[in-house]
Design a protein around this motif. Structure first.
Motif, short mmCIF file in Angstrom:
data_model
loop_
_atom_site.label_atom_id
_atom_site.label_comp_id
_atom_site.label_asym_id
_atom_site.label_seq_id
_atom_site.Cartn_x
_atom_site.Cartn_y
_atom_site.Cartn_z
N SER A 39 0.85 -1.18 0.00
CA SER A 39 0.00 0.00 0.00
C SER A 39 0.89 1.24 0.00
O SER A 39 2.02 1.22 0.47
CB SER A 39 -0.95 0.00 1.19
OG SER A 39 -0.25 0.09 2.40
N ARG A 40 0.35 2.30 -0.54
CA ARG A 40 1.11 3.53 -0.70
C ARG A 40 0.38 4.67 -0.01
O ARG A 40 -0.83 4.74 -0.06
CB ARG A 40 1.26 3.82 -2.19
CG ARG A 40 2.12 4.98 -2.50
CD ARG A 40 2.17 5.17 -4.01
NE ARG A 40 3.41 5.82 -4.33
CZ ARG A 40 4.08 5.66 -5.43
NH1 ARG A 40 3.63 4.85 -6.34
NH2 ARG A 40 5.19 6.29 -5.64
N PHE A 41 1.12 5.55 0.63
CA PHE A 41 0.52 6.73 1.22
C PHE A 41 1.49 7.90 1.07
O PHE A 41 2.67 7.72 0.81
CB PHE A 41 0.11 6.50 2.68
CG PHE A 41 1.23 6.23 3.64
CD1 PHE A 41 1.72 7.24 4.44
CD2 PHE A 41 1.78 4.97 3.75
CE1 PHE A 41 2.75 6.99 5.35
CE2 PHE A 41 2.80 4.71 4.65
CZ PHE A 41 3.30 5.73 5.45
N TRP A 42 0.94 9.09 1.19
CA TRP A 42 1.72 10.31 1.02
C TRP A 42 1.85 11.02 2.36
O TRP A 42 0.91 11.08 3.13
CB TRP A 42 1.05 11.24 0.01
CG TRP A 42 1.09 10.67 -1.37
CD1 TRP A 42 0.15 9.87 -1.94
CD2 TRP A 42 2.12 10.84 -2.33
NE1 TRP A 42 0.54 9.53 -3.21
CE2 TRP A 42 1.75 10.11 -3.47
CE3 TRP A 42 3.33 11.53 -2.34
CZ2 TRP A 42 2.53 10.07 -4.62
CZ3 TRP A 42 4.11 11.48 -3.47
CH2 TRP A 42 3.71 10.75 -4.60
N VAL A 43 3.04 11.57 2.61
CA VAL A 43 3.32 12.27 3.84
C VAL A 43 3.84 13.67 3.48
O VAL A 43 4.74 13.78 2.65
CB VAL A 43 4.40 11.53 4.66
CG1 VAL A 43 4.75 12.28 5.92
CG2 VAL A 43 3.95 10.12 4.98
N PRO A 44 3.30 14.71 4.10
CA PRO A 44 3.87 16.04 3.88
C PRO A 44 5.35 16.04 4.29
O PRO A 44 5.72 15.46 5.32
CB PRO A 44 3.05 16.95 4.79
CG PRO A 44 1.76 16.21 4.99
CD PRO A 44 2.13 14.76 4.98
N LYS A 45 6.20 16.66 3.48
CA LYS A 45 7.64 16.64 3.74
C LYS A 45 8.01 17.16 5.12
O LYS A 45 8.96 16.69 5.73
CB LYS A 45 8.39 17.42 2.66
CG LYS A 45 8.51 16.66 1.38
CD LYS A 45 9.39 17.37 0.37
CE LYS A 45 9.53 16.49 -0.87
NZ LYS A 45 10.28 17.15 -1.92
N GLN A 46 7.25 18.12 5.64
CA GLN A 46 7.59 18.68 6.95
C GLN A 46 7.34 17.69 8.08
O GLN A 46 7.75 17.93 9.22
CB GLN A 46 6.86 20.01 7.21
CG GLN A 46 5.37 19.89 7.36
CD GLN A 46 4.61 20.09 6.06
OE1 GLN A 46 5.15 19.91 4.98
NE2 GLN A 46 3.35 20.44 6.17
N LEU A 47 6.68 16.56 7.80
CA LEU A 47 6.42 15.56 8.84
C LEU A 47 7.43 14.41 8.82
O LEU A 47 7.24 13.39 9.48
CB LEU A 47 5.00 15.01 8.71
CG LEU A 47 3.90 16.02 8.98
CD1 LEU A 47 2.53 15.37 8.86
CD2 LEU A 47 4.05 16.64 10.36
N TRP A 55 15.62 8.26 8.79
CA TRP A 55 14.45 9.09 8.49
C TRP A 55 13.27 8.60 9.30
O TRP A 55 12.97 7.40 9.31
CB TRP A 55 14.13 9.06 7.00
CG TRP A 55 15.11 9.87 6.23
CD1 TRP A 55 16.22 9.42 5.56
CD2 TRP A 55 15.10 11.28 6.05
NE1 TRP A 55 16.90 10.47 5.00
CE2 TRP A 55 16.24 11.62 5.28
CE3 TRP A 55 14.27 12.30 6.49
CZ2 TRP A 55 16.53 12.93 4.92
CZ3 TRP A 55 14.56 13.60 6.12
CH2 TRP A 55 15.68 13.91 5.35
N MET A 56 12.62 9.54 9.99
CA MET A 56 11.51 9.18 10.87
C MET A 56 10.33 10.10 10.65
O MET A 56 10.49 11.29 10.38
CB MET A 56 11.96 9.26 12.33
CG MET A 56 13.11 8.33 12.66
SD MET A 56 13.61 8.44 14.38
CE MET A 56 12.25 7.61 15.15
N LEU A 57 9.13 9.52 10.80
CA LEU A 57 7.93 10.34 10.79
C LEU A 57 7.87 11.10 12.11
O LEU A 57 8.31 10.59 13.14
CB LEU A 57 6.68 9.47 10.66
CG LEU A 57 6.54 8.70 9.34
CD1 LEU A 57 5.33 7.79 9.40
CD2 LEU A 57 6.44 9.64 8.17
N GLU A 58 7.36 12.29 12.07
CA GLU A 58 7.23 13.08 13.30
C GLU A 58 6.31 12.36 14.29
O GLU A 58 5.38 11.67 13.89
CB GLU A 58 6.69 14.47 12.98
CG GLU A 58 7.68 15.35 12.25
CD GLU A 58 8.92 15.68 13.07
OE1 GLU A 58 8.84 15.75 14.31
OE2 GLU A 58 9.97 15.87 12.45
#
Length: 103
Positions: A39-47, A55-58
């Motif tokens: 599955s694919r999802f999009w994350v705003p770059k600032q997060l 690399w970690m999600l906020e």
């Protein structure tokens, strides 16, 4: 030393669990991430941040489920279709018939 966010880079959540890998960084505002299940999802770059040499999600970022993403997309499509019917769905303010004309 910083690392570039490139396709194939592994991304982790704030608990250290692998969320997926970067699939697309071409969008100026978002990063596409693909999970192990495909599955694919999009994350705003600032997060997304580079911390502890990875690399970690906020903290607190929550991935939406594929079914929720699909429901949101369907709602957007319905809203767009509804907007495209305007003003055709509105009744005319007058009629062009012969009613009301004196003979």
């Amino acid at each position: 030393m910083t690392q570039d966010l490139i396709t194939g880079t592994t991304v982790f959540d704030d608990a250290g669990k692998q969320v997926g890998k970067v699939a697309d960084v071409s969008d100026a505002e978002k990063v596409g991430i693909i999970t192990e299940t495909g599955s694919r999802f999009w994350v705003p770059k600032q997060l997304i941040a580079y911390r502890d040499r990875r690399w970690m999600l906020e903290p607190g970022y929550a991935e939406i489920s594929p079914s929720e993403a699909e429901a949101q997309q369907e709602e957007r499509e319905l809203d767009e279709a509804n907007a495209e019917t305007f003003p055709a769905s509105d009744p005319p303010a007058f009629t062009l018939g012969d009613e009301g004309k004196g003979s």
